[in-house]
Design a protein around this motif. Structure first.
Motif, mmCIF file in Angstrom:
data_model
loop_
_atom_site.group_PDB
_atom_site.id
_atom_site.type_symbol
_atom_site.label_atom_id
_atom_site.label_comp_id
_atom_site.label_asym_id
_atom_site.label_seq_id
_atom_site.Cartn_x
_atom_site.Cartn_y
_atom_site.Cartn_z
ATOM 1 N N CYS A 1 -18.985 -7.251 -32.370
ATOM 2 C CA CYS A 1 -20.141 -6.924 -32.209
ATOM 3 C C CYS A 1 -20.870 -7.921 -32.229
ATOM 4 O O CYS A 1 -20.403 -8.960 -33.072
ATOM 5 C CB CYS A 1 -20.685 -5.823 -32.710
ATOM 6 S SG CYS A 1 -22.792 -5.757 -32.461
ATOM 7 N N HIS B 1 -25.587 -0.583 -32.111
ATOM 8 C CA HIS B 1 -26.635 -2.143 -31.740
ATOM 9 C C HIS B 1 -26.882 -1.922 -30.331
ATOM 10 O O HIS B 1 -27.455 -3.238 -29.820
ATOM 11 C CB HIS B 1 -26.144 -3.231 -31.968
ATOM 12 C CG HIS B 1 -26.075 -3.473 -33.623
ATOM 13 N ND1 HIS B 1 -24.701 -3.100 -34.910
ATOM 14 C CD2 HIS B 1 -27.432 -3.579 -34.129
ATOM 15 C CE1 HIS B 1 -25.673 -4.208 -35.781
ATOM 16 N NE2 HIS B 1 -26.893 -4.214 -35.436
ATOM 17 N N CYS C 1 -22.536 -7.998 -38.104
ATOM 18 C CA CYS C 1 -21.955 -6.455 -37.696
ATOM 19 C C CYS C 1 -20.650 -6.851 -37.826
ATOM 20 O O CYS C 1 -20.023 -7.339 -36.943
ATOM 21 C CB CYS C 1 -22.270 -5.808 -36.661
ATOM 22 S SG CYS C 1 -21.822 -4.273 -35.661
ATOM 23 N N ALA D 1 -24.044 -8.650 -32.927
ATOM 24 C CA ALA D 1 -25.451 -9.131 -33.802
ATOM 25 C C ALA D 1 -24.282 -9.178 -35.602
ATOM 26 O O ALA D 1 -23.748 -8.725 -35.849
ATOM 27 C CB ALA D 1 -25.602 -7.121 -34.602
ATOM 28 N N ASN E 1 -18.653 -3.977 -36.817
ATOM 29 C CA ASN E 1 -18.263 -2.910 -36.135
ATOM 30 C C ASN E 1 -17.413 -3.973 -34.597
ATOM 31 O O ASN E 1 -17.987 -4.495 -33.833
ATOM 32 C CB ASN E 1 -19.234 -1.944 -35.126
ATOM 33 C CG ASN E 1 -19.558 -0.767 -36.609
ATOM 34 O OD1 ASN E 1 -18.647 -1.264 -37.740
ATOM 35 N ND2 ASN E 1 -20.451 -0.690 -36.216
ATOM 36 N N CYS F 1 -22.117 -3.124 -30.430
ATOM 37 C CA CYS F 1 -20.993 -2.055 -31.305
ATOM 38 C C CYS F 1 -22.162 -0.606 -30.410
ATOM 39 O O CYS F 1 -23.607 -0.258 -30.300
ATOM 40 C CB CYS F 1 -20.779 -1.688 -32.747
ATOM 41 S SG CYS F 1 -22.551 -1.994 -33.364
#
Ligand code: ZN
Length: 169
Positions: free
Chosen positions: A86, A108, A91, A88, A93, A105
């Protein structure tokens, strides 16, 4: 970067933990960056060989690497696998897809997509943020669906090829 492929890539995170990414993983990372640069039209980033590779963390011996401050990857050294993370910050994920809009992800999906809110300094009215988040989520789900449909069409084409090869024998 070219020399790094031969000897592995030595990176340190801000806490001073260092890791050497072995040549096979560097090659995988290199390919992913080149593909993503094309898929995301990140030509402003520069050539893959000129990009800055930064180690974000090394949890569980799986280094998280950010490239050019935009693209993020998790490298599974033991299995020589690569996950696209991801976008972000921080993050860990996996991203839902590989386009600009789907590079987040599930958690987000509501992150406001670029251009949906006025620039800093302009007025943002009450409810604008919520509207932009809803619109961003809808755009992302549509983009993800079209990526999945593309993959579906690709697989359907391969299945037709397989079937024709079976019939040839
Ligand atoms: Zn995320």
């Amino acid at each position: 970067m070219t020399s790094a492929v031969a000897g592995g890539l030595r990176l340190s995170d801000p806490a001073g933990n260092a890791v050497t990414i072995p040549p096979a993983a560097v090659a995988r990372l290199w390919t992913a960056v080149a593909d993503d640069r094309k898929a995301l039209s990140l030509y402003g980033l520069g050539e893959p060989g000129d990009l800055a590779f930064a180690l974000e963390s090394t949890a569980d011996d799986a280094p998280a690497v950010s490239v050019g401050g935009v693209l993020r990857y998790l490298l599974d050294i033991d299995d020589n696998a690569l996950l696209r993370l991801c976008t972000a910050p921080g993050c860990l994920n996996e991203s839902t897809g590989s386009s600009t809009l789907t590079r987040v992800c599930f958690d987000h999906l509501d992150t406001v997509a670029p251009g949906l809110l006025p620039n800093a300094g302009d007025d943002i009215l009450p409810g604008d943020r919520e509207d932009a988040a809803r619109e961003s989520r809808a755009m992302r789900l549509n983009a993800w669906e079209s990526e999945l449909r593309d993959a579906e069409r690709h697989v359907a084409g391969e299945l037709r090829v397989l079937e024709s090869l079976r019939n040839d024998s």
